[in-house]
Motif scaffolding. Structure first.
Motif, PDB file in Angstrom:
ATOM      1  N   ALA A 117      -4.068   5.105  -1.905  1.00 44.14           N
ATOM      2  CA  ALA A 117      -3.457   4.394  -3.039  1.00 44.14           C
ATOM      3  C   ALA A 117      -2.201   5.120  -3.503  1.00 44.14           C
ATOM      4  O   ALA A 117      -1.162   4.486  -3.786  1.00 44.14           O
ATOM      5  N   HIS A 118      -2.278   6.440  -3.588  1.00 52.82           N
ATOM      6  CA  HIS A 118      -1.111   7.231  -3.988  1.00 52.82           C
ATOM      7  C   HIS A 118       0.000   7.116  -2.942  1.00 52.82           C
ATOM      8  O   HIS A 118       1.181   6.942  -3.283  1.00 52.82           O
ATOM      9  N   ALA A 119      -0.371   7.195  -1.671  1.00 51.20           N
ATOM     10  CA  ALA A 119       0.622   7.066  -0.607  1.00 51.20           C
ATOM     11  C   ALA A 119       1.287   5.690  -0.654  1.00 51.20           C
ATOM     12  O   ALA A 119       2.511   5.569  -0.512  1.00 51.20           O
ATOM     13  N   PHE A 120       0.499   4.652  -0.874  1.00 52.78           N
ATOM     14  CA  PHE A 120       1.056   3.300  -0.934  1.00 52.78           C
ATOM     15  C   PHE A 120       2.063   3.179  -2.067  1.00 52.78           C
ATOM     16  O   PHE A 120       3.142   2.591  -1.885  1.00 52.78           O
ATOM     17  N   GLU A 121       1.738   3.718  -3.232  1.00 51.27           N
ATOM     18  CA  GLU A 121       2.659   3.621  -4.360  1.00 51.27           C
ATOM     19  C   GLU A 121       3.973   4.339  -4.072  1.00 51.27           C
ATOM     20  O   GLU A 121       5.050   3.869  -4.463  1.00 51.27           O
ATOM     21  N   MET A 122       3.915   5.472  -3.371  1.00 44.18           N
ATOM     22  CA  MET A 122       5.137   6.194  -3.034  1.00 44.18           C
ATOM     23  C   MET A 122       5.967   5.452  -1.988  1.00 44.18           C
ATOM     24  O   MET A 122       7.192   5.564  -1.964  1.00 44.18           O
ATOM     25  N   LEU A 123       5.293   4.682  -1.124  1.00 45.26           N
ATOM     26  CA  LEU A 123       5.971   3.999  -0.022  1.00 45.26           C
ATOM     27  C   LEU A 123       6.270   2.535  -0.313  1.00 45.26           C
ATOM     28  O   LEU A 123       6.919   1.870   0.499  1.00 45.26           O
ATOM     29  N   ARG A 124       5.829   2.049  -1.422  1.00 39.26           N
ATOM     30  CA  ARG A 124       5.825   0.607  -1.684  1.00 39.26           C
ATOM     31  C   ARG A 124       7.199  -0.041  -1.452  1.00 39.26           C
ATOM     32  O   ARG A 124       7.291  -1.141  -0.906  1.00 39.26           O
ATOM     33  N   ASP A 125       8.247   0.638  -1.869  1.00 37.71           N
ATOM     34  CA  ASP A 125       9.577   0.048  -1.713  1.00 37.71           C
ATOM     35  C   ASP A 125      10.118   0.176  -0.297  1.00 37.71           C
ATOM     36  O   ASP A 125      11.207  -0.319   0.008  1.00 37.71           O
ATOM     37  N   ASN A 126       9.348   0.811   0.599  1.00 38.81           N
ATOM     38  CA  ASN A 126       9.780   0.990   1.983  1.00 38.81           C
ATOM     39  C   ASN A 126       8.942   0.156   2.943  1.00 38.81           C
ATOM     40  O   ASN A 126       9.146   0.231   4.155  1.00 38.81           O
ATOM     41  N   LEU A 127       8.011  -0.643   2.407  1.00 34.01           N
ATOM     42  CA  LEU A 127       7.097  -1.402   3.251  1.00 34.01           C
ATOM     43  C   LEU A 127       7.585  -2.841   3.379  1.00 34.01           C
ATOM     44  O   LEU A 127       7.860  -3.498   2.364  1.00 34.01           O
ATOM     45  N   PRO A 128       7.678  -3.350   4.593  1.00 35.00           N
ATOM     46  CA  PRO A 128       8.228  -4.693   4.792  1.00 35.00           C
ATOM     47  C   PRO A 128       7.298  -5.811   4.326  1.00 35.00           C
ATOM     48  O   PRO A 128       7.734  -6.858   3.880  1.00 35.00           O
ATOM     49  N   ASN A 129       5.989  -5.594   4.437  1.00 27.59           N
ATOM     50  CA  ASN A 129       5.034  -6.650   4.088  1.00 27.59           C
ATOM     51  C   ASN A 129       3.782  -6.003   3.517  1.00 27.59           C
ATOM     52  O   ASN A 129       2.988  -5.418   4.258  1.00 27.59           O
ATOM     53  N   THR A 130       3.596  -6.113   2.209  1.00 26.10           N
ATOM     54  CA  THR A 130       2.485  -5.426   1.551  1.00 26.10           C
ATOM     55  C   THR A 130       1.274  -6.326   1.330  1.00 26.10           C
ATOM     56  O   THR A 130       0.207  -5.841   0.973  1.00 26.10           O
ATOM     57  N   GLY A 131       1.440  -7.630   1.532  1.00 21.78           N
ATOM     58  CA  GLY A 131       0.370  -8.553   1.185  1.00 21.78           C
ATOM     59  C   GLY A 131      -0.931  -8.288   1.903  1.00 21.78           C
ATOM     60  O   GLY A 131      -2.016  -8.280   1.295  1.00 21.78           O
ATOM     61  N   GLY A 132      -0.865  -8.075   3.225  1.00 21.06           N
ATOM     62  CA  GLY A 132      -2.075  -7.832   3.989  1.00 21.06           C
ATOM     63  C   GLY A 132      -2.775  -6.555   3.576  1.00 21.06           C
ATOM     64  O   GLY A 132      -4.005  -6.517   3.449  1.00 21.06           O
ATOM     65  N   TRP A 133      -1.984  -5.499   3.386  1.00 25.21           N
ATOM     66  CA  TRP A 133      -2.592  -4.220   2.986  1.00 25.21           C
ATOM     67  C   TRP A 133      -3.228  -4.340   1.608  1.00 25.21           C
ATOM     68  O   TRP A 133      -4.345  -3.848   1.391  1.00 25.21           O
ATOM     69  N   LEU A 134      -2.552  -4.978   0.683  1.00 22.68           N
ATOM     70  CA  LEU A 134      -3.096  -5.118  -0.673  1.00 22.68           C
ATOM     71  C   LEU A 134      -4.399  -5.911  -0.669  1.00 22.68           C
ATOM     72  O   LEU A 134      -5.334  -5.581  -1.408  1.00 22.68           O
ATOM     73  N   ALA A 135      -4.481  -6.943   0.157  1.00 23.85           N
ATOM     74  CA  ALA A 135      -5.715  -7.725   0.240  1.00 23.85           C
ATOM     75  C   ALA A 135      -6.863  -6.870   0.769  1.00 23.85           C
ATOM     76  O   ALA A 135      -7.989  -6.918   0.249  1.00 23.85           O
ATOM     77  N   ARG A 136      -6.572  -6.080   1.798  1.00 28.10           N
ATOM     78  CA  ARG A 136      -7.607  -5.202   2.355  1.00 28.10           C
ATOM     79  C   ARG A 136      -8.009  -4.135   1.351  1.00 28.10           C
ATOM     80  O   ARG A 136      -9.194  -3.835   1.190  1.00 28.10           O
ATOM     81  N   PHE A 137      -7.042  -3.572   0.671  1.00 32.34           N
ATOM     82  CA  PHE A 137      -7.324  -2.557  -0.349  1.00 32.34           C
ATOM     83  C   PHE A 137      -8.175  -3.142  -1.475  1.00 32.34           C
ATOM     84  O   PHE A 137      -9.129  -2.506  -1.941  1.00 32.34           O
ATOM     85  N   ALA A 138      -7.841  -4.343  -1.908  1.00 27.01           N
ATOM     86  CA  ALA A 138      -8.597  -4.979  -2.993  1.00 27.01           C
ATOM     87  C   ALA A 138     -10.044  -5.205  -2.590  1.00 27.01           C
ATOM     88  O   ALA A 138     -10.977  -4.907  -3.353  1.00 27.01           O
ATOM     89  N   THR A 139     -10.262  -5.714  -1.400  1.00 30.06           N
ATOM     90  CA  THR A 139     -11.627  -5.979  -0.925  1.00 30.06           C
ATOM     91  C   THR A 139     -12.427  -4.685  -0.810  1.00 30.06           C
ATOM     92  O   THR A 139     -13.589  -4.607  -1.242  1.00 30.06           O
ATOM     93  N   PHE A 140     -11.793  -3.661  -0.239  1.00 26.69           N
ATOM     94  CA  PHE A 140     -12.502  -2.396  -0.020  1.00 26.69           C
ATOM     95  C   PHE A 140     -12.830  -1.711  -1.354  1.00 26.69           C
ATOM     96  O   PHE A 140     -13.951  -1.234  -1.558  1.00 26.69           O
TER      97      PHE A 140
END
Length: 333
Positions: A117-140
């Motif tokens: 979660a911390h890594a994602f927040e630091m990289l968020r503006d460098n990620l081309p497509n966050t939707g899939g990861w966010l869905a997986r993170f939410a479910t998990f």
């Protein structure tokens, strides 16, 4: 409750990056933290003066980093040093699903999820497509947060940190409010005026393991308070009858220097034990120092800097560096 999310990093902001960059050439400890960040594994970062004047200086060497350490090291290189190659490496690692799976223990599963979660927040503006990861993170995380952690175990504290982190990542105000309420309940009911966590003290094994668990409890609450504060709810200011997180942290620093005073658990607790535990898990203390400056912490920082632990806040000597003049009349007297 206020909820105002700025996606940059769970534990630090642009102002912290600006501070680390502007003070880089002015503070020796900060220089060593920068050197640690940019070094390769096996490089000598600095030499520590030994307490025994007749002993040789101790070399501080950047260790080999496991996958978790490499991920956080790369994201910090991207966020603090604008290294886009490091950002690309970390992004590929994150998007592969690293960290979003069950580990061998509940504690490891929780801390791995918090780390990504911390890594994602630091990289968020460098990620081309966050939707899939966010869905997986939410479910998990939804599944993981339904886990019932015993109030007498350390997992309850880390589930709280994960709940706070996931609320920020997913911009879920309801979950954020639940987390801040739970934090306040812990302060209200579990911290004794002498700083120890009452449920944990009842489950003490050896004194070394009991001290380690208190370090982990303070770490989880420190990360929770820092995340919540950046999201608009200043939990660092929350106390009940003058007892708060700072109470526990201050006593923990005291026991770092006076382990013979620690009274929970069996066997002996020595300075070798407390120093080794903080060397392993103590990165969060830089965050606490920035916020509440617990008495006597300057000497602990002198012993241990630079701090890095991928799960305990990262390279916190760099992101949360602060100095205070040592107290003149002893550590605690």
């Amino acid at each position: 409750m206020t909820f105002d999310v700025t996606h940059f990093g769970l534990y630090f902001t642009q102002a912290d990056v600006d501070n680390a960059q502007s003070q880089r050439d002015k503070q020796e400890d900060l220089q060593s933290a920068w050197q640690w960040l940019l070094a390769s594994s096996g490089d000598v970062i600095k030499e520590r003066k030994p307490k025994d004047k007749n002993a040789e200086p101790e070399q501080v060497i950047k260790p080999d980093l496991g996958d978790a350490g490499q991920l956080i090291n790369a994201t910090l290189r991207y966020r603090l040093n604008n290294n886009h190659d490091a950002g690309e490496f970390a992004s590929q690692m994150l998007m592969s699903g690293f960290g979003l799976s069950d580990s061998s223990t509940l504690f490891e599963t929780i801390t791995n999820t918090l780390l990504v979660a911390h890594a994602f927040e630091m990289l968020r503006d460098n990620l081309p497509n966050t939707g899939g990861w966010l869905a997986r993170f939410a479910t998990f995380t939804d599944s993981l947060l339904q886990t019932e952690a015993d109030a007498n175990t350390i997992e309850q504290f880390w589930l709280l940190a994960l709940k706070t982190a996931s609320a920020i990542v997913l911009e879920d105000k309801s979950r954020f409010d639940e987390a801040t309420t739970s934090y306040k309940e812990i302060i209200d009911t579990q911290i004794h005026p002498e700083g120890y966590f009452k449920p944990l003290s009842q489950m003490a094994g050896t004194k070394e393991s009991a001290f380690r668990e208190m370090v982990l409890a303070c770490a989880a609450l420190t990360l929770t308070a820092e995340m919540a504060t950046h999201a608009g709810e200043n939990l660092w200011n929350y106390e009940n009858r003058d007892v708060g997180l700072n109470t526990s942290i201050t006593y923990l620093v005291y026991y770092y220097f006076y382990p013979d005073k620690w009274r929970w658990g069996d066997d002996d607790l020595t300075e070798d034990h407390t120093q080794a535990i903080f060397a392993d898990l103590g990165a969060w203390i830089e965050i606490s120092t920035r916020r509440v400056n617990p008495r006597g912490v300057e000497l602990l920082l002198d012993d241990q800097r630079p701090f890095f632990n991928a799960y305990m806040g990262g390279l916190t000597t760099l992101t949360h560096f602060k100095t205070e003049r040592p107290k003149r009349f002893g550590i605690f007297g």
